[in-house]
Design an enzyme around this catalytic site. Structure first.
Site, PDB file in Angstrom:
ATOM      1  N   TYR A  33       0.830  -1.207   0.000  1.00  0.00           N
ATOM      2  CA  TYR A  33       0.000   0.000   0.000  1.00  0.00           C
ATOM      3  C   TYR A  33       0.861   1.252   0.000  1.00  0.00           C
ATOM      4  O   TYR A  33       2.082   1.183   0.202  1.00  0.00           O
ATOM      5  CB  TYR A  33      -0.949   0.009   1.205  1.00  0.00           C
ATOM      6  CG  TYR A  33      -0.291   0.336   2.528  1.00  0.00           C
ATOM      7  CD1 TYR A  33       0.513  -0.591   3.179  1.00  0.00           C
ATOM      8  CD2 TYR A  33      -0.456   1.591   3.119  1.00  0.00           C
ATOM      9  CE1 TYR A  33       1.122  -0.293   4.386  1.00  0.00           C
ATOM     10  CE2 TYR A  33       0.142   1.894   4.332  1.00  0.00           C
ATOM     11  CZ  TYR A  33       0.934   0.946   4.958  1.00  0.00           C
ATOM     12  OH  TYR A  33       1.549   1.257   6.137  1.00  0.00           O
ATOM     13  N   LYS A 147       6.489  -1.888   1.982  1.00  0.00           N
ATOM     14  CA  LYS A 147       5.300  -1.281   2.605  1.00  0.00           C
ATOM     15  C   LYS A 147       4.139  -2.261   2.445  1.00  0.00           C
ATOM     16  O   LYS A 147       3.275  -2.124   1.573  1.00  0.00           O
ATOM     17  CB  LYS A 147       4.999   0.096   1.989  1.00  0.00           C
ATOM     18  CG  LYS A 147       4.139   0.976   2.901  1.00  0.00           C
ATOM     19  CD  LYS A 147       4.207   2.433   2.499  1.00  0.00           C
ATOM     20  CE  LYS A 147       3.179   3.301   3.189  1.00  0.00           C
ATOM     21  NZ  LYS A 147       3.350   3.470   4.622  1.00  0.00           N
ATOM     22  N   GLU A 179      12.592   3.138  13.839  1.00  0.00           N
ATOM     23  CA  GLU A 179      11.719   4.201  13.337  1.00  0.00           C
ATOM     24  C   GLU A 179      10.480   4.254  14.227  1.00  0.00           C
ATOM     25  O   GLU A 179      10.395   3.552  15.224  1.00  0.00           O
ATOM     26  CB  GLU A 179      11.350   3.942  11.879  1.00  0.00           C
ATOM     27  CG  GLU A 179      10.630   2.616  11.658  1.00  0.00           C
ATOM     28  CD  GLU A 179      10.309   2.337  10.201  1.00  0.00           C
ATOM     29  OE1 GLU A 179      10.105   3.285   9.433  1.00  0.00           O
ATOM     30  OE2 GLU A 179      10.244   1.144   9.843  1.00  0.00           O
ATOM     31  N   LEU A 203      11.196   1.461   6.956  1.00  0.00           N
ATOM     32  CA  LEU A 203      10.556   1.876   5.717  1.00  0.00           C
ATOM     33  C   LEU A 203      11.233   3.176   5.286  1.00  0.00           C
ATOM     34  O   LEU A 203      11.340   4.117   6.081  1.00  0.00           O
ATOM     35  CB  LEU A 203       9.065   2.143   5.940  1.00  0.00           C
ATOM     36  CG  LEU A 203       8.361   2.581   4.652  1.00  0.00           C
ATOM     37  CD1 LEU A 203       8.137   1.387   3.737  1.00  0.00           C
ATOM     38  CD2 LEU A 203       7.049   3.275   4.943  1.00  0.00           C
TER      39      LEU A 203
END
Ligand code: PLP
Length: 279
Positions: A33, A147, A179, A203
Protein backbone atom coordinates in the site's frame (compact mmCIF):
# COMPACT_ATOMS: atom_id res chain seq x y z
CA UNK A 1 -19.09 12.30 -4.06
CA UNK A 2 -17.58 12.11 -0.54
CA UNK A 3 -15.28 9.24 0.53
CA UNK A 4 -14.55 7.86 -2.89
CA UNK A 5 -13.51 4.24 -3.39
CA UNK A 6 -11.97 2.59 -6.43
CA UNK A 7 -11.79 -1.13 -7.08
CA UNK A 8 -10.07 -2.67 -10.11
CA UNK A 9 -10.68 0.29 -12.40
CA UNK A 10 -14.13 1.46 -11.21
CA UNK A 11 -15.03 4.34 -8.91
CA UNK A 12 -17.90 3.98 -6.44
CA UNK A 13 -19.06 5.37 -3.07
CA UNK A 14 -17.00 3.90 -0.23
CA UNK A 15 -20.07 2.30 1.37
CA UNK A 16 -20.63 0.19 -1.76
CA UNK A 17 -17.02 -1.00 -2.13
CA UNK A 18 -16.54 -4.71 -1.44
CA UNK A 19 -13.89 -7.34 -2.09
CA UNK A 20 -14.06 -11.13 -1.79
CA UNK A 21 -13.35 -12.90 1.51
CA UNK A 22 -10.98 -15.03 -0.55
CA UNK A 23 -8.80 -12.05 -1.35
CA UNK A 24 -5.24 -12.84 -0.28
CA UNK A 25 -4.99 -9.42 1.31
CA UNK A 26 -7.73 -10.49 3.72
CA UNK A 27 -6.45 -14.06 4.17
CA UNK A 28 -2.70 -13.49 4.43
CA UNK A 29 -2.00 -9.74 4.44
CA UNK A 30 -0.50 -10.51 1.02
CA UNK A 31 -0.38 -7.01 -0.41
CA UNK A 32 1.20 -3.57 -0.43
CA UNK A 33 0.00 0.00 0.00
CA UNK A 34 0.81 3.71 -0.07
CA UNK A 35 -0.62 6.74 1.69
CA UNK A 36 -0.42 10.05 -0.14
CA UNK A 37 -1.76 13.44 0.88
CA UNK A 38 -2.58 16.57 -1.03
CA UNK A 39 -1.39 20.13 -0.52
CA UNK A 40 -3.63 22.72 -2.15
CA UNK A 41 -5.47 19.84 -3.80
CA UNK A 42 -2.38 18.35 -5.44
CA UNK A 43 -0.86 15.02 -4.39
CA UNK A 44 2.56 15.53 -2.79
CA UNK A 45 5.51 13.48 -4.09
CA UNK A 46 3.20 11.15 -6.00
CA UNK A 47 6.03 9.85 -8.21
CA UNK A 48 8.11 8.92 -5.15
CA UNK A 49 5.15 7.08 -3.62
CA UNK A 50 4.48 5.23 -6.89
CA UNK A 51 8.17 4.33 -7.20
CA UNK A 52 8.07 2.85 -3.68
CA UNK A 53 4.85 0.96 -4.55
CA UNK A 54 6.76 -0.51 -7.51
CA UNK A 55 9.68 -1.51 -5.27
CA UNK A 56 7.32 -3.16 -2.78
CA UNK A 57 5.58 -5.02 -5.62
CA UNK A 58 8.87 -6.28 -7.06
CA UNK A 59 10.06 -7.43 -3.62
CA UNK A 60 6.88 -9.49 -3.18
CA UNK A 61 6.78 -10.83 -6.77
CA UNK A 62 3.47 -9.02 -7.17
CA UNK A 63 2.24 -7.85 -10.56
CA UNK A 64 1.73 -4.10 -10.67
CA UNK A 65 -1.51 -3.64 -12.61
CA UNK A 66 -0.95 -0.02 -13.61
CA UNK A 67 1.89 2.04 -14.99
CA UNK A 68 2.94 5.21 -13.21
CA UNK A 69 0.94 7.26 -15.74
CA UNK A 70 -2.19 5.13 -15.21
CA UNK A 71 -1.86 5.33 -11.43
CA UNK A 72 -1.44 9.10 -11.66
CA UNK A 73 -4.59 9.33 -13.77
CA UNK A 74 -6.63 7.28 -11.25
CA UNK A 75 -5.29 9.19 -8.23
CA UNK A 76 -6.05 12.57 -9.81
CA UNK A 77 -9.50 11.39 -10.82
CA UNK A 78 -10.17 10.17 -7.26
CA UNK A 79 -9.12 13.54 -5.85
CA UNK A 80 -11.33 15.32 -8.38
CA UNK A 81 -14.37 13.19 -7.56
CA UNK A 82 -13.96 13.48 -3.79
CA UNK A 83 -13.51 17.25 -4.09
CA UNK A 84 -12.21 17.74 -0.54
CA UNK A 85 -10.10 20.80 0.30
CA UNK A 86 -7.32 18.35 1.21
CA UNK A 87 -7.41 14.61 0.70
CA UNK A 88 -5.67 11.48 1.98
CA UNK A 89 -5.33 8.85 -0.71
CA UNK A 90 -4.84 5.22 0.25
CA UNK A 91 -3.82 2.80 -2.50
CA UNK A 92 -3.50 -0.93 -2.00
CA UNK A 93 -2.60 -3.82 -4.28
CA UNK A 94 -3.12 -7.38 -3.10
CA UNK A 95 -2.16 -10.56 -4.91
CA UNK A 96 -5.79 -11.28 -5.76
CA UNK A 97 -8.57 -13.75 -5.07
CA UNK A 98 -7.93 -17.50 -4.78
CA UNK A 99 -8.97 -20.45 -2.60
CA UNK A 100 -6.93 -20.23 0.59
CA UNK A 101 -3.47 -21.70 0.10
CA UNK A 102 -0.15 -20.17 1.09
CA UNK A 103 1.25 -20.96 -2.35
CA UNK A 104 -0.01 -18.69 -5.14
CA UNK A 105 -0.60 -19.17 -8.82
CA UNK A 106 1.41 -16.95 -11.17
CA UNK A 107 -1.64 -15.87 -13.16
CA UNK A 108 -3.64 -14.32 -10.28
CA UNK A 109 -5.18 -10.94 -11.06
CA UNK A 110 -4.21 -8.42 -8.36
CA UNK A 111 -6.97 -6.60 -6.48
CA UNK A 112 -6.47 -2.85 -6.65
CA UNK A 113 -8.18 -0.66 -4.10
CA UNK A 114 -8.02 3.08 -3.57
CA UNK A 115 -9.89 5.29 -1.13
CA UNK A 116 -9.95 9.08 -1.00
CA UNK A 117 -10.95 10.68 2.29
CA UNK A 118 -10.81 14.15 3.69
CA UNK A 119 -7.43 14.97 5.22
CA UNK A 120 -7.29 17.03 8.40
CA UNK A 121 -3.77 18.33 9.03
CA UNK A 122 -2.35 18.28 12.54
CA UNK A 123 -3.37 21.18 14.67
CA UNK A 124 -0.86 24.05 14.56
CA UNK A 125 -0.74 24.08 18.36
CA UNK A 126 0.41 20.43 18.35
CA UNK A 127 3.13 21.29 15.79
CA UNK A 128 4.22 24.25 17.87
CA UNK A 129 4.38 22.42 21.21
CA UNK A 130 5.78 19.09 19.98
CA UNK A 131 4.51 15.69 21.05
CA UNK A 132 5.19 12.94 23.53
CA UNK A 133 6.31 9.42 22.58
CA UNK A 134 7.05 6.11 24.21
CA UNK A 135 9.41 3.35 23.07
CA UNK A 136 8.32 -0.17 22.19
CA UNK A 137 10.27 -3.26 21.24
CA UNK A 138 10.39 -3.56 17.46
CA UNK A 139 8.99 -7.05 16.87
CA UNK A 140 8.40 -6.60 13.12
CA UNK A 141 9.64 -8.98 10.44
CA UNK A 142 12.92 -8.73 8.55
CA UNK A 143 11.68 -6.71 5.54
CA UNK A 144 10.38 -3.44 6.97
CA UNK A 145 11.48 -1.73 3.73
CA UNK A 146 8.47 -3.31 2.00
CA UNK A 147 5.30 -1.28 2.60
CA UNK A 148 3.20 -4.37 3.22
CA UNK A 149 -0.40 -4.36 4.47
CA UNK A 150 0.75 -6.98 6.96
CA UNK A 151 0.91 -4.50 9.84
CA UNK A 152 0.15 -6.57 12.92
CA UNK A 153 3.26 -5.50 14.87
CA UNK A 154 2.53 -1.84 14.04
CA UNK A 155 -1.10 -2.32 15.12
CA UNK A 156 0.01 -3.65 18.51
CA UNK A 157 2.56 -0.84 18.87
CA UNK A 158 -0.04 1.82 18.02
CA UNK A 159 -2.37 0.33 20.61
CA UNK A 160 0.36 0.93 23.22
CA UNK A 161 0.39 4.55 22.04
CA UNK A 162 -3.33 4.82 22.66
CA UNK A 163 -3.00 3.23 26.11
CA UNK A 164 -0.16 5.57 27.08
CA UNK A 165 -2.07 8.59 25.70
CA UNK A 166 0.93 9.80 23.70
CA UNK A 167 1.39 10.58 20.00
CA UNK A 168 3.73 7.90 18.67
CA UNK A 169 5.93 5.01 19.68
CA UNK A 170 9.57 4.80 18.73
CA UNK A 171 10.55 1.25 17.88
CA UNK A 172 13.75 -0.21 19.33
CA UNK A 173 15.42 -3.38 18.07
CA UNK A 174 18.44 -4.77 19.93
CA UNK A 175 18.78 -1.41 21.73
CA UNK A 176 18.89 0.54 18.47
CA UNK A 177 16.23 2.98 17.33
CA UNK A 178 14.69 1.91 14.02
CA UNK A 179 11.72 4.20 13.34
CA UNK A 180 8.25 5.11 14.58
CA UNK A 181 5.25 2.81 14.21
CA UNK A 182 3.90 5.15 11.48
CA UNK A 183 6.82 7.55 10.97
CA UNK A 184 10.59 7.84 10.62
CA UNK A 185 12.65 9.16 13.53
CA UNK A 186 15.45 11.73 13.35
CA UNK A 187 17.74 12.80 16.15
CA UNK A 188 19.89 15.93 16.40
CA UNK A 189 23.25 15.37 18.08
CA UNK A 190 25.63 18.33 18.26
CA UNK A 191 24.11 19.97 15.17
CA UNK A 192 24.10 16.78 13.07
CA UNK A 193 20.84 15.20 11.93
CA UNK A 194 21.05 11.44 12.47
CA UNK A 195 18.56 8.85 11.25
CA UNK A 196 18.49 5.10 10.74
CA UNK A 197 19.95 3.98 7.39
CA UNK A 198 17.82 2.67 4.55
CA UNK A 199 17.68 -1.11 4.52
CA UNK A 200 15.50 -3.93 5.74
CA UNK A 201 14.97 -2.48 9.25
CA UNK A 202 13.04 0.65 8.25
CA UNK A 203 10.56 1.88 5.72
CA UNK A 204 12.38 4.39 3.57
CA UNK A 205 9.97 7.29 4.03
CA UNK A 206 9.18 9.69 1.22
CA UNK A 207 9.19 12.49 3.80
CA UNK A 208 12.50 11.21 5.24
CA UNK A 209 14.15 11.67 1.82
CA UNK A 210 12.69 15.17 1.39
CA UNK A 211 13.83 16.20 4.89
CA UNK A 212 17.36 14.80 4.46
CA UNK A 213 17.65 16.68 1.17
CA UNK A 214 16.35 19.81 2.86
CA UNK A 215 18.86 19.43 5.71
CA UNK A 216 21.73 19.17 3.23
CA UNK A 217 20.50 22.20 1.29
CA UNK A 218 20.38 24.11 4.60
CA UNK A 219 24.06 23.27 5.13
CA UNK A 220 23.38 20.83 7.97
CA UNK A 221 25.40 17.66 8.30
CA UNK A 222 23.49 14.39 8.19
CA UNK A 223 24.41 10.86 9.19
CA UNK A 224 22.47 7.74 8.27
CA UNK A 225 23.27 5.37 11.14
CA UNK A 226 21.43 3.81 14.05
CA UNK A 227 21.38 5.57 17.41
CA UNK A 228 20.96 3.68 20.66
CA UNK A 229 17.95 4.05 22.92
CA UNK A 230 20.27 5.65 25.52
CA UNK A 231 21.43 8.24 22.93
CA UNK A 232 17.82 8.94 22.01
CA UNK A 233 17.09 10.17 25.55
CA UNK A 234 20.27 12.29 25.50
CA UNK A 235 19.63 13.85 22.06
CA UNK A 236 19.51 17.63 21.66
CA UNK A 237 16.37 17.24 19.54
CA UNK A 238 14.19 14.39 18.28
CA UNK A 239 11.60 14.66 15.54
CA UNK A 240 9.35 12.46 13.44
CA UNK A 241 8.88 12.62 9.69
CA UNK A 242 5.98 11.22 7.68
CA UNK A 243 3.29 12.01 5.16
CA UNK A 244 0.72 12.93 7.78
CA UNK A 245 3.02 14.23 10.55
CA UNK A 246 5.40 16.18 8.25
CA UNK A 247 8.26 17.31 10.56
CA UNK A 248 7.08 16.97 14.15
CA UNK A 249 9.13 17.58 17.29
CA UNK A 250 9.17 14.96 20.05
CA UNK A 251 9.73 16.69 23.38
CA UNK A 252 9.27 13.84 25.83
CA UNK A 253 10.07 10.13 25.45
CA UNK A 254 9.12 7.54 28.10
CA UNK A 255 8.50 10.47 30.45
CA UNK A 256 12.02 11.88 29.95
CA UNK A 257 12.33 15.46 28.69
CA UNK A 258 14.22 15.76 25.38
CA UNK A 259 16.51 18.77 24.91
CA UNK A 260 14.78 21.82 26.29
CA UNK A 261 11.35 20.17 26.36
CA UNK A 262 10.21 22.19 23.34
CA UNK A 263 10.86 21.96 19.59
CA UNK A 264 14.55 22.69 19.05
CA UNK A 265 16.05 25.14 16.54
CA UNK A 266 17.00 22.57 13.88
CA UNK A 267 13.59 20.88 14.06
CA UNK A 268 11.92 24.26 13.70
CA UNK A 269 14.14 25.16 10.76
CA UNK A 270 13.42 21.89 8.97
CA UNK A 271 9.70 22.10 9.71
CA UNK A 272 9.60 25.61 8.23
CA UNK A 273 11.68 24.50 5.23
CA UNK A 274 9.38 21.54 4.69
CA UNK A 275 6.33 23.79 4.74
CA UNK A 276 7.83 26.00 2.07
CA UNK A 277 8.73 22.99 -0.10
CA UNK A 278 5.20 21.58 -0.08
CA UNK A 279 3.40 24.92 -0.41
N1 PLP B 1 7.79 4.35 8.72
C1 PLP B 1 6.63 3.69 8.84
C2 PLP B 1 6.61 2.38 9.56
C3 PLP B 1 5.46 4.21 8.26
O1 PLP B 1 4.29 3.53 8.36
C4 PLP B 1 5.50 5.48 7.62
C5 PLP B 1 4.30 6.05 7.03
O2 PLP B 1 3.26 5.53 7.06
C6 PLP B 1 6.72 6.14 7.55
C7 PLP B 1 7.85 5.55 8.09
C8 PLP B 1 6.83 7.47 6.87
O3 PLP B 1 6.80 7.29 5.48
P1 PLP B 1 6.33 8.45 4.51
O4 PLP B 1 7.19 9.64 4.79
O5 PLP B 1 6.57 7.89 3.15
O6 PLP B 1 4.90 8.72 4.80
Amino acid sequence: MPNVAFINGSFMPLAEAKVSIEDRGFQFGDGIYEVIRTYKGRPFALDAHLARLDRSATALDLTQPYSCAEWTHHVLEGIRRAAYPEAKIYVQVTRGVAPRDHVYADELRPTVVMTVREFHPLDRSVQAAGVEAITTEDIRWGRCDIKSVNLLANVLARQQVKKAQVFETILVKEELVTEGAVSNVMVVQGGTVVTAPEGSRILSGVTRAVVLDLALSEGLSIQERFVSQADLYEADEVFLTGTTVEVLAVVRIDGKVIGGGRPGPITQRLAAGFTSRVG
